[in-house]
Design a protein around this motif. Structure first.
Motif, short mmCIF file in Angstrom:
data_model
loop_
_atom_site.label_atom_id
_atom_site.label_comp_id
_atom_site.label_asym_id
_atom_site.label_seq_id
_atom_site.Cartn_x
_atom_site.Cartn_y
_atom_site.Cartn_z
N MET A 155 1.67 -12.78 50.10
CA MET A 155 0.79 -13.94 50.11
C MET A 155 0.22 -14.25 51.49
O MET A 155 -0.85 -14.83 51.60
N GLN A 156 0.96 -13.87 52.51
CA GLN A 156 0.46 -14.14 53.86
C GLN A 156 -0.74 -13.25 54.14
O GLN A 156 -0.77 -12.08 53.74
N SER A 157 -1.71 -13.81 54.84
CA SER A 157 -2.93 -13.05 55.12
C SER A 157 -2.62 -11.80 55.95
O SER A 157 -1.83 -11.85 56.89
N LEU A 210 3.70 -9.38 45.59
CA LEU A 210 2.38 -9.59 46.17
C LEU A 210 2.55 -10.36 47.49
O LEU A 210 3.19 -11.40 47.52
N TRP A 251 -11.01 -7.49 49.49
CA TRP A 251 -12.05 -6.70 48.81
C TRP A 251 -13.24 -6.50 49.72
O TRP A 251 -13.45 -7.24 50.68
N HIS A 285 -6.47 -12.40 51.18
CA HIS A 285 -6.41 -13.81 50.80
C HIS A 285 -5.63 -13.89 49.51
O HIS A 285 -6.03 -13.30 48.50
N GLN A 286 -4.49 -14.54 49.55
CA GLN A 286 -3.60 -14.63 48.39
C GLN A 286 -3.31 -13.25 47.79
O GLN A 286 -3.37 -13.05 46.57
N GLY A 287 -3.06 -12.31 48.68
CA GLY A 287 -2.61 -10.99 48.24
C GLY A 287 -3.69 -9.98 47.95
O GLY A 287 -3.40 -8.85 47.59
N VAL A 288 -4.95 -10.38 48.10
CA VAL A 288 -6.03 -9.44 47.75
C VAL A 288 -7.09 -9.42 48.84
O VAL A 288 -7.39 -10.44 49.45
N TYR A 342 -4.84 -4.81 46.41
CA TYR A 342 -3.75 -5.78 46.25
C TYR A 342 -2.58 -5.29 47.11
O TYR A 342 -2.23 -4.11 47.06
#
Lengths: 188, 291
Positions: free
Chosen positions: B141-143, B139, B170, B165-168, B131
């Motif tokens: 938000m921008q990629s 967080l 993986w 993507h939306q702060g995360v 995150y």
């Protein structure tokens, strides 16, 4: 004489118990009658590396909605102690900061959530975090030194990250952000 | 008479409306601002008013002189979020919306790597979730490109870049072929986070034993036990020697030490001896008195 007094005392005691039970029932009924937010939940067919079981989805939704009640109570009473039940990590620290700001300014705020449109967007592979978007509508009311100053209806998109704890999911991140991409909708 | 009265009423109403509008305040707020920037709010009108900027992410209150510009420094509102601005005067209440957005510059990340211990050569065995936060713990938000790197000592690192993507962001990666302590690092912007994963040998691949007499006993010993990628199987792994003689079965469990397990068993002529480690069966010996 003594027997009559005992009987009367017992009758009064029974009456008191019945009254208490009725009061509790009435209180519960009133509590149930309190307006509940409208909730819509979308789970995209594929939104992350881990499938979401119905039971998990229901628990996350329940605990996320609880977090709004907790947040409203905390900010309405400037009460830090209630945060623990629903928040952890950064979200808890930030709300504690807001309470501190409100206390310094003699302010309280209340948030009455009217509706939530929830969309699950990420569930981590090991199941230790879940992320959702919430198009929320709520009324915010500001009070200065106990006197209500103004109220406004608000629509905002929130992003929330929850993590599992011993018995419930707790909110680790809660952030309204106008920059949140609506990729879930865009994909459709 | 009636006409003059009507004119008076109209004049009075016009005057009161003009007075209201002359003293009504208005507030001008940027619709959105980036976290870490000073926010400037303009007001119209005259007199004194109260400005409230509230939201679940922050609360600011100011007593202001209407007509003045108000600056809110970043340390007062740095949390990304939706804020409602109220300007309250003696005659009116004005409202506006203000969105504070996270900064696009990643400053730190929260990195979760799982599991902390796993066997080698496990497909998609290593999982990492990052995150991403800006300098104000919002967080992002921008990629953002997030670099995941899995490194074992003396081997080339395995590097993957994943857009958040939306702060995360993986990733799932295979564990290395070699056993050892692997560094698993996630990096984005100025933020890096390191986790250590213990990659342990997998199950034994080939199990062989030999036997030799020692006095009136038989000493059985495995060859160095390795997994299918050549790593010595972990010390402490239990190897079971079984001797079947004259319809009786006896077993001895021995832990691996430096890849080898050994035990002494009765030397019964004609006994059949087998060896196993977990689900892996080894060779079988028949003891004929040393022949």
């Amino acid at each position: 004489m003594g027997v009559t007094t005992k009987r009367r005392a017992k009758t009064i005691e029974q009456f008191a118990i019945v009254v208490c039970m009725l009061l509790c029932l009435a209180a519960n009924t009133l509590a149930d009658a309190a307006p509940q937010p409208l909730v819509q939940v979308d789970v995209p067919p594929s939104f992350g590396p881990r499938p979401l079981e119905d039971q998990t989805r229901d628990a996350v939704v329940r605990d996320y909605l609880k977090c709004w009640k907790t947040m409203s109570q905390a900010l309405q009473e400037n009460n830090l102690s209630v945060l623990d039940s629903a928040f952890t990590g950064i979200a808890k620290e930030k709300l504690a900061g807001v309470i501190s700001q409100q206390q310094k300014a003699n302010l309280t705020t209340s948030y009455r959530d009217g509706s939530h449109h929830l969309r699950f967007v990420f569930y981590s592979p090991e199941g230790l975090s879940i992320q959702l978007l919430d198009d929320a509508e709520y009324d915010v009311e500001v009070s200065d030194r106990g006197k209500t100053q103004a109220m406004r209806h608000v629509k905002a998109r929130y992003v929330a990250v929850l993590t599992p704890t011993e018995v419930s999911w707790k909110v680790r991140i809660l952030q309204a952000d106008a920059g949140v991409e609506d990729n879930v909708t865009a994909k459709r | 008479m009636t006409q003059s009265r009507t004119i008076c009423v109209v004049l009075f109403l016009s005057l009161s409306i003009w007075t209201q509008s002359a003293f009504a305040a208005s507030v001008s707020v940027p619709r959105s601002a980036e976290a870490g920037r000073t926010i400037t709010i303009s007001t119209d009108g005259s007199g004194v008013g109260h400005l409230y900027i509230v939201g679940p992410s922050g609360a600011v209150e100011r007593t202001i002189q209407l007509g003045a510009r108000i600056s809110i420094p970043p340390d007062e509102i740095s949390n990304a979020g939706h804020y409602t601005v109220f300007l309250i005067t003696s005659t009116s209440t004005e409202t506006a919306d203000l969105d504070i957005t996270s900064s696009p510059e990643a400053a730190s990340l929260s990195f979760l790597a799982r599991p902390s211990r796993l066997p080698v050569s496990l497909q998609k065995g290593v999982g990492g979730v990052a995150y991403i936060f800006d300098a104000y713990h919002n967080l992002v938000m921008q990629s953002q490109p997030v670099h995941f790197q899995l490194t074992l000592p003396n081997t080339a690192p395995e590097i993957h870049t994943v857009d958040s993507h939306q702060g995360v962001a993986w990733i799932q990666m295979d564990s290395s072929a070699r056993a050892g302590n692997a560094s698993f690092e996630a990096a984005v912007g100025k933020g890096t986070s390191l986790r250590v994963l213990q990659e342990v040998p997998g199950d034994a691949c080939q199990l062989r034993m030999s036997a030799r007499p020692v006095g009136d006993r038989l000493h059985v010993q495995t060859a160095p036990l390795r997994d299918c990628t050549g790593n010595l199987v972990a010390d402490g792994t239990i190897v079971t020697f079984t001797e079947i003689y004259d319809g009786n079965r006896s077993t001895v469990d021995a832990p691996l030490k430096n890849g080898i397990a050994e035990a002494d068993i009765p030397a019964n002529r004609g006994a059949v001896i087998t060896v196993a480690a977990g689900e892996v069966l080894g060779n079988q010996l028949r003891w004929n008195g040393g022949q």
